[in-house]
Design a protein around this motif. Structure first.
Motif, PDB file in Angstrom:
ATOM      1  N   LEU A 194      33.625  31.700  35.469  1.00 51.17           N
ATOM      2  CA  LEU A 194      34.681  31.415  36.435  1.00 51.17           C
ATOM      3  C   LEU A 194      34.119  30.948  37.766  1.00 51.17           C
ATOM      4  O   LEU A 194      34.721  30.109  38.442  1.00 51.17           O
ATOM      5  CB  LEU A 194      35.554  32.653  36.639  1.00 51.17           C
ATOM      6  CG  LEU A 194      36.426  33.083  35.467  1.00 51.17           C
ATOM      7  CD1 LEU A 194      37.155  34.384  35.800  1.00 51.17           C
ATOM      8  CD2 LEU A 194      37.435  31.995  35.101  1.00 51.17           C
ATOM      9  N   CYS A 259      37.753  38.679  39.056  1.00 54.40           N
ATOM     10  CA  CYS A 259      38.628  37.553  39.401  1.00 54.40           C
ATOM     11  C   CYS A 259      39.035  37.628  40.868  1.00 54.40           C
ATOM     12  O   CYS A 259      39.024  36.620  41.586  1.00 54.40           O
ATOM     13  CB  CYS A 259      39.860  37.546  38.503  1.00 54.40           C
ATOM     14  SG  CYS A 259      39.542  37.021  36.802  1.00 54.40           S
ATOM     15  N   ARG A 266      44.616  36.080  38.114  1.00 50.95           N
ATOM     16  CA  ARG A 266      44.567  36.438  36.702  1.00 50.95           C
ATOM     17  C   ARG A 266      45.832  37.206  36.344  1.00 50.95           C
ATOM     18  O   ARG A 266      46.240  38.126  37.059  1.00 50.95           O
ATOM     19  CB  ARG A 266      43.313  37.253  36.437  1.00 50.95           C
ATOM     20  CG  ARG A 266      43.273  37.985  35.076  1.00 50.95           C
ATOM     21  CD  ARG A 266      43.581  39.448  35.308  1.00 50.95           C
ATOM     22  NE  ARG A 266      43.407  40.282  34.132  1.00 50.95           N
ATOM     23  CZ  ARG A 266      43.856  41.527  34.073  1.00 50.95           C
ATOM     24  NH1 ARG A 266      44.495  42.064  35.097  1.00 50.95           N
ATOM     25  NH2 ARG A 266      43.677  42.239  32.984  1.00 50.95           N
TER      26      ARG A 266
END
Length: 299
Positions: A194, A259, A266
């Motif tokens: 990510l 995240c 998310r």
């Protein structure tokens, strides 16, 4: 199998989505930057409250009536859908199957993106990304993707770090990246992948089935690893069920923490939930999440 008829239902559902979007934007000018990123479409009569900058004075000189120029947005946003195709996604019965539910979410984004005159890309994630669209960004292309996905059987362990990092190198324009995956990988591997995408707007849909979120199995049970096909017979209940729940919750919390650290939104998706309700939450989250995160743009 994915029934393409859901796209027709999505067209009808889109009317209510637009009402919600418009309500959230109430009081804002539709085109504050007149001319930039826009192409002329047609005229309509001036009405009270219209932006006077849009008045076409040449038309007024000929007709002595006020008309405003209407513009269409040029294709200035690319939506990238990245769908996990590792073996663990092939779990869940009927409409709750993770791969099919996730595929429909991705296809819905592509369909409405094309309707908004923007471009989309669609890729499957395994050890590396596999782009399966043909760069058409049209309804016909979405229907072709339905056929392609119906022919796809998820398999393999997948490498989330390599797949996302490799894909990030292909993005060279303003982009929204939608990642659909159960994220049953090491949270640090998820974070590494990510991080490579974090300069774009990113929305992660973590799809899990009701049986994974709240398993009902009790007593003697046989568990199968979909990635290795290894099986294990055990008693599931009592302390074993509690250990499973605790371990799952720790994993979900670890993924969510990473995240948040990256500024990536998310959403946990229960594939037992009504599809259009889930899609609405994700679609509106993608449209307005960027405003909450400061409106990052891709490079």
């Amino acid at each position: 199998m994915i029934d393409p008829g859901f796209l027709d239902e999505l067209d009808r559902f889109d009317t209510s989505l637009k009402r919600v979007s418009n309500a959230r934007r109430q009081g804002e000018q539709e085109s504050p930057d007149v001319g930039e990123g826009l192409t002329f479409s047609d005229h309509r009569r001036y009405a009270a409250g219209d932006d006077p900058r849009l008045i076409d004075w040449k038309v007024y000189a000929r007709t002595e009536e006020l008309f405003i120029k209407r513009f269409e947005a040029e294709r200035n946003l690319t939506v990238h859908v990245l769908l996990d195709a590792s073996a663990s996604m092939d779990f869940g019965e009927g409409d709750a199957n993770k791969f099919e539910y996730g595929a429909k979410l991705g296809l819905g984004f592509c369909h409405l993106t094309a309707e908004e005159n923007n471009d989309f890309r669609f890729s499957l994630l395994g050890d590396l990304p596999d782009r399966i669209d043909t760069d058409a960004s049209s309804r016909g292309e979405v229907l072709r993707l339905v056929e392609r996905l119906n022919e796809t059987t998820p398999g393999g362990d997948g490498d989330i770090t390599a797949a996302l990092s490799t894909y990030a190198e292909t993005i060279h324009s303003r982009s929204l990246v939608i990642i659909v995956s159960d994220l049953l990988f090491d949270p640090d591997d998820v974070a590494s992948g990510l991080a490579a995408l974090a300069r774009n707007d990113v929305l992660v849909a973590q799809v899990l089935t009701p049986d994974e979120l709240d398993p009902e199995a009790t007593g003697d049970a046989i568990f199968e690893d979909p990635e290795s096909e290894a099986t294990r017979r055990t008693y599931f209940g009592g302390s074993a069920a509690r250990q499973y729940t605790d371990r799952l919750q720790r994993h979900l919390a670890a993924v969510d923490e990473r995240c948040q650290a990256l500024g990536i939104e998310r959403e946990l998706v229960d594939t037992g939930a009504e599809f259009f309700d889930t899609f609405a939450d994700l679609w509106l989250g993608a449209r307005f999440g960027g405003e909450r995160r400061g409106g990052r743009g891709g490079g």
